[in-house]
Design a protein around this motif. Structure first.
Motif, short mmCIF file in Angstrom:
data_model
loop_
_atom_site.label_atom_id
_atom_site.label_comp_id
_atom_site.label_asym_id
_atom_site.label_seq_id
_atom_site.Cartn_x
_atom_site.Cartn_y
_atom_site.Cartn_z
N MET A 59 0.90 -1.17 -0.09
CA MET A 59 -0.01 -0.05 0.00
C MET A 59 0.90 1.11 0.04
N LYS A 60 0.53 2.20 -0.76
CA LYS A 60 1.29 3.46 -0.89
C LYS A 60 0.63 4.47 -0.33
N ALA A 61 1.32 5.40 0.47
CA ALA A 61 0.98 6.64 0.86
C ALA A 61 1.61 7.90 0.50
N ARG A 62 0.97 9.02 0.61
CA ARG A 62 1.55 10.14 -0.18
C ARG A 62 1.30 11.03 1.15
N VAL A 63 2.15 11.72 1.68
CA VAL A 63 2.12 12.78 2.67
C VAL A 63 2.42 14.08 2.01
N THR A 64 1.69 15.17 2.21
CA THR A 64 1.85 16.46 1.73
C THR A 64 2.15 17.37 2.86
N ILE A 65 3.18 17.95 2.93
CA ILE A 65 3.46 18.92 4.01
C ILE A 65 3.71 20.34 3.75
N MET A 66 2.85 21.28 4.16
CA MET A 66 2.89 22.56 3.75
C MET A 66 3.08 23.46 4.94
N LEU A 67 3.75 24.62 4.71
CA LEU A 67 3.64 25.62 6.03
C LEU A 67 2.14 26.04 6.19
N LYS A 68 1.85 26.28 7.24
CA LYS A 68 0.41 26.81 7.66
C LYS A 68 0.30 28.20 6.95
N ASP A 69 -0.91 28.66 6.74
CA ASP A 69 -1.11 29.85 6.12
C ASP A 69 -0.66 30.85 7.21
N GLY A 70 -0.03 32.06 6.80
CA GLY A 70 0.37 32.88 7.64
C GLY A 70 1.76 32.72 8.27
N VAL A 71 2.37 31.53 7.98
CA VAL A 71 3.84 31.43 8.41
C VAL A 71 4.61 31.83 7.16
N LEU A 72 5.59 32.51 7.27
CA LEU A 72 6.58 33.06 6.26
C LEU A 72 7.05 32.16 5.43
N ASP A 73 7.08 32.16 4.16
CA ASP A 73 7.66 31.04 3.32
C ASP A 73 8.78 31.62 2.44
N PRO A 74 9.95 32.03 2.80
CA PRO A 74 11.12 32.56 2.45
C PRO A 74 11.38 31.58 0.94
N GLN A 75 11.38 30.52 1.02
CA GLN A 75 11.65 29.74 -0.01
C GLN A 75 10.77 29.78 -1.24
N GLY A 76 9.57 29.94 -0.77
CA GLY A 76 8.41 30.36 -1.86
C GLY A 76 8.43 31.52 -2.53
N GLU A 77 8.97 32.67 -1.62
CA GLU A 77 8.98 33.72 -2.21
C GLU A 77 10.28 34.00 -3.11
N ALA A 78 11.36 33.11 -2.77
CA ALA A 78 12.48 33.15 -3.60
C ALA A 78 12.25 32.68 -5.17
N ILE A 79 11.57 31.60 -4.94
CA ILE A 79 10.73 31.12 -6.24
C ILE A 79 9.99 32.05 -7.17
N ARG A 80 9.07 32.71 -6.22
CA ARG A 80 8.43 33.84 -6.87
C ARG A 80 9.07 34.72 -7.83
N HIS A 81 10.31 35.38 -6.98
CA HIS A 81 10.93 36.14 -7.48
C HIS A 81 11.87 35.80 -8.72
N ALA A 82 12.23 34.56 -8.60
CA ALA A 82 13.28 34.05 -9.54
C ALA A 82 12.22 33.63 -10.92
N LEU A 83 10.92 33.20 -10.71
CA LEU A 83 10.16 33.03 -12.06
C LEU A 83 9.96 34.33 -12.46
#
Lengths: 79, 79
Positions: free
Chosen positions: A1-25
């Protein structure tokens, strides 16, 4: 049996990695990207055969190791 | 429009991070985990309104920045 866990920062928690990606895009000419959030995905091969049992076991794994529940939220999908 | 990109190492590419998770889970008493692969998930808020166009744009983002297509595979879901 396969399981997939998706882990995201909660809403409101600053995500500098995401922001860096947005800037690079944006720098690469991909306009029209308003926000980016980055998270983790973990795929597990389980020897369990009962779906409900597997789901509970994976939730325990998330609580004890996989996710930092202070700042992260997780979802579990069993396939 | 929201897009979710899931990036995993290709099959056959060694995943030391996944292996470390498997080992740690085993040490915490979670038996029955045969294999673990870890990847990334990137959620994008797009201002595009056409689904096919958004999908093509996100695929271009993956090819140019988000994924290393030599060793990684990606899937795009548009919601």
């Amino acid at each position: 049996m396969k399981a997939r866990v998706t882990i995201m920062l909660k809403d409101g928690v600053l995500d500098p990695q995401g922001e860096a990606i947005r800037h690079a895009l944006s720098g690469l000419g991909h306009k029209g990207v308003d926000a980016v959030r980055q998270g983790k995905v973990i795929e597990l091969d389980l020897s369990a055969t009962d779906k409900a049992e597997a789901e509970a076991e994976v939730a325990r794994m998330c609580e004890t190791l996989l996710a930092n529940t202070v700042i992260e939220k997780y979802t579990v999908e069993i396939a």
